[in-house]
Scaffold this active site. Sequence first.
Site, mmCIF file in Angstrom:
data_model
loop_
_atom_site.group_PDB
_atom_site.id
_atom_site.type_symbol
_atom_site.label_atom_id
_atom_site.label_comp_id
_atom_site.label_asym_id
_atom_site.label_seq_id
_atom_site.Cartn_x
_atom_site.Cartn_y
_atom_site.Cartn_z
ATOM 1 N N GLU A 314 0.723 -1.832 -0.328
ATOM 2 C CA GLU A 314 0.242 0.244 0.019
ATOM 3 C C GLU A 314 1.112 1.113 -0.266
ATOM 4 O O GLU A 314 0.340 2.917 0.107
ATOM 5 C CB GLU A 314 -0.811 0.241 1.233
ATOM 6 C CG GLU A 314 -0.524 -0.249 2.446
ATOM 7 C CD GLU A 314 -0.302 -1.272 3.021
ATOM 8 O OE1 GLU A 314 1.299 -1.154 3.954
ATOM 9 O OE2 GLU A 314 -0.506 -2.012 2.578
ATOM 10 N N ASP A 356 18.355 15.741 -31.098
ATOM 11 C CA ASP A 356 18.929 16.346 -31.933
ATOM 12 C C ASP A 356 20.415 17.688 -32.472
ATOM 13 O O ASP A 356 20.534 16.978 -31.402
ATOM 14 C CB ASP A 356 17.547 18.477 -31.715
ATOM 15 C CG ASP A 356 18.109 18.761 -33.121
ATOM 16 O OD1 ASP A 356 17.932 18.793 -34.474
ATOM 17 O OD2 ASP A 356 17.557 20.428 -32.579
ATOM 18 N N ASP A 638 11.257 19.168 -33.519
ATOM 19 C CA ASP A 638 11.299 18.508 -32.168
ATOM 20 C C ASP A 638 9.133 18.025 -31.535
ATOM 21 O O ASP A 638 9.871 16.618 -30.663
ATOM 22 C CB ASP A 638 12.172 19.329 -31.945
ATOM 23 C CG ASP A 638 13.344 18.937 -31.889
ATOM 24 O OD1 ASP A 638 13.953 18.041 -33.223
ATOM 25 O OD2 ASP A 638 13.949 19.895 -31.482
ATOM 26 N N ASN A 702 5.090 -14.210 4.673
ATOM 27 C CA ASN A 702 4.287 -13.830 5.981
ATOM 28 C C ASN A 702 2.864 -14.929 5.567
ATOM 29 O O ASN A 702 2.413 -14.998 6.507
ATOM 30 C CB ASN A 702 4.152 -12.354 5.855
ATOM 31 C CG ASN A 702 4.557 -11.988 7.699
ATOM 32 O OD1 ASN A 702 5.721 -12.214 7.609
ATOM 33 N ND2 ASN A 702 4.481 -10.533 7.414
ATOM 34 N N ASN A 727 2.075 -4.417 10.210
ATOM 35 C CA ASN A 727 1.704 -3.398 8.204
ATOM 36 C C ASN A 727 2.365 -2.134 8.307
ATOM 37 O O ASN A 727 3.299 -1.753 7.360
ATOM 38 C CB ASN A 727 0.962 -4.433 8.087
ATOM 39 C CG ASN A 727 1.509 -4.407 6.175
ATOM 40 O OD1 ASN A 727 2.182 -4.935 6.165
ATOM 41 N ND2 ASN A 727 0.414 -3.088 4.956
ATOM 42 N N ASP A 731 5.540 -0.487 7.114
ATOM 43 C CA ASP A 731 6.063 0.824 6.100
ATOM 44 C C ASP A 731 6.979 1.639 6.289
ATOM 45 O O ASP A 731 7.111 2.460 5.625
ATOM 46 C CB ASP A 731 3.953 1.374 5.574
ATOM 47 C CG ASP A 731 3.691 -0.443 5.070
ATOM 48 O OD1 ASP A 731 4.421 -0.879 4.159
ATOM 49 O OD2 ASP A 731 2.287 -0.393 4.864
#
Length: 892
Positions: A314, A356, A638, A702, A727, A731
């Site tokens: 997440e 270029d 371009d 896990n 978790n 994180d």
Amino acid sequence: MFSSKIKITPKGFPVFETNRLCEVAKADTTTIYALLESRPEGLSEAQADEKRKVYGSNEILHEKPDPWYNQLLSAFINPFIIVLLVLLMISVVMDIILVEPGQEDYKTIVVVSVMVILSSLLRFWQEFSSNKAAEELKNMVETTATVLRGTFGKQEVNFKDIVPGDVVYLSAGDMIPADIRILQSKDLFVSQAILTGESLPLEKNETPIMAEDSKSPLEFDNSCFMGTNVISGTATAIVIATGKDTYLGKIGKALSGKRPETSFDKGVNKVSWLLIRYMLVMVPLVFVINGITKNNWLDALLFAIAIAVGLTPEMLPMIVTANLAKGAKNMSKRKVIVKRLNAIQNIGAMDILCTDKTGTLTMDKIILERHLNVLGNEDDEVLKWAYFNSFHQTGLKNLLDVAVLEHVELHDYLKVEENYRKVDEIPFDFQRRRMSVILEQKNGKQLLICKGAVEELLGLCSHAFYPGENAQIHIENDAIVPLDDSIRATVMQTSKKLNEDGLRVLLVAIKEYDSRSANYSIADENNMVLTGFIGFLDPAKPSAKPAIESLQKLGVSIKVLTGDNDIVTKKICRDVGIPFHQVLLGNEMAQLTDDQLIERLETTSIFAKLNPVQKSRIVTLFQEQGHTVGFMGDGINDAPALRNADVGISVDTAVDIAKESADIILLEKDLMVLRKGVIYGRRTFGNIIKYIKMTTSSNFGNMFSMLGASIFLPFLPMLPIQLLIQNLLYDISQISIPWDRMDDDFLEKPQKWDANSISRFMLYIGPVSSVFDYITFAVLFYVFKANAPEHQHLFQTGWFVEGLLSQVLIVHMIRTRKIPFLQSWATAPVVALTSLVMLIGLLLPFTPFAHSVNLQPLPLAYFPWLIGILIGYCFLVQFAKERFIRKFGSWL
């Protein structure tokens, strides 16, 4: 009146119809007025108003950035964000709507909501502010042109009010207001660099082109195009097309609509769906097993939701955005504005840079490169005569004259104004292709000094200066000899060699007259004495060669795509170290099918005389062959290639349409800045891949542990809220990854998304953590007797701590292919944050908060077991890492 249309080929390339331009270019003046429904005295205001209703304003449609609310909405459109939002809605139903009053549980909802909002808002703000900064780079000013309008005569008219059939007047410094056909001209030179990339200005005149002429409209000598500018001379012209019907307008129209997916977009989508597929297999499996073994399908569903959140990376959108935002910030300090964050990863993945030539590899400035005598040797005597000619000619000096006059040291040395007085001038014209000035010397004699094109001037010379022993500025030291066939052959050979080196070559000749009246004419330009050559070049930038070498060392191949000619381009490529074996010209390329062109792409480094569509076609075909393509340019020609490339790179001095099409804007037109961007891109991508491989392998391990524990345990191995907190802490430990460094060997080659590599990594490394999870289960179950529902919180707490600490340790194990803490240390932010999270994980069971989430203090006897398990885990991961590297040849 003519129609002007744009067609789109199956591959999306615009094909411009040129019937109107061709017909007007071939017509005489009378026919032109009839075709364009105009007249020599110009349109009346009423006629102009009527035409404006038909053709619209003379404005190019620019692609406007999305309004902020659309940008905000798009920030939430991400596969993982959508998964989290679905889980969030399920949690709302399960934890709030379906529970008894007073039993509502908001913890899951709050945790997931914070993840979604932080990730999406960070991405929105970075891209919104970058686009805003890019918009501020545009210096839009109101531009006018001199137009002949009926009874009002000449007047200044805003560009947007010009219509087809208007008669306009042009002079030095003017921008061409529309696509026009010249009616009358005098010494007119126009720069088309923004359309074609050609460094030198082109001579334009009113002569109709031949009926059988099959050249591109951009090569018509009697036509000029919107957006180009007048370098010198004057002209009267008539407007053929305005606004969206101009060559420039058609390019702008072709750029509208949704941008194609880049390498980054495709890579993220592949990885996202890979992980979602694993989730769709694992989550139902866990749900069914728990429902059957525990006979509580509601708890099983809640647990499955928690596992789905655990399996979902997440923080991926947030980690990706944080990495990209940090890269953008670092690049902004080095005068690089990142308009689209994804471009940072794309520039790191780039393995082909199409660039270029003009202004990127070259200085975008004409200099006097050579001044040679008739034998082809450097000779200051020739420079002396060229300086006299350029200094004394009237009117705005063209770029060649400016280059000669930069030798200011000659001014005082030659006493240009003291010893020489100008008495007459024979101006340049397109038929003669030369111009002369006549100077009176102190002895009363007069000197005619002429410079012009090689073939024309050589035929007017009867003698030549034969160089003496030195090449100093003293005419007396050089003998004057007849210009025989041998010398003529030498002159032509030298001219050819200079042309092959990419130089624009002129000859300089003189003729001395006794004092006479100042009524010189073209007839006096004969029997002259040839002095030698002057050669001009837009030279390579000093920084270009080392920058090209460094990019090549980083695994980036350089391809030059230019509208300029191949001779000049080959010279520049030799100078900057771009090897080439083949050169492909635009007219040759037009005859090739896509399959035929693909065969030549890899072995060709120079593509010259290209139009905008052909540049875009090359970029797209490279992408179809699996390359990540960058394109660097600043002209109108371009823009299509900038838009279609994985990363479009332009500069702040570029035309607006090029800046709008670019992903990255350089405030310095320097390839060395681009090299730094490649390094930042690879470092950013490396840190993103670290997070993905860390979180997927850890979460996958896990889930294996969860499956086994769910089958054999009489209770849940971890409660849903405990799983969410674990978790979230994990994180948080990874938020510092954008500040980490990458191993040098990772930065040495282009890096791309590889879903197979991530899947392989997850399946290979993930189960390692499960081995030690099962050891932890055995210790808790048999040693500490946490084997019954009444002791489940001890079991859950023990695995919560071990699982969190092993997950955080994996950050250090995976971040480098080396041995962590011995051969490679993470940066201070990573060490500090991971240490803090591990400390929180150890202390959390001993805090008052623990009881609210069913955690309990662990016995001290558990910690020696914990230390041993973690040490063993680190050794086994390092062993698996070395096996993985030996087997697959890479790590991250």
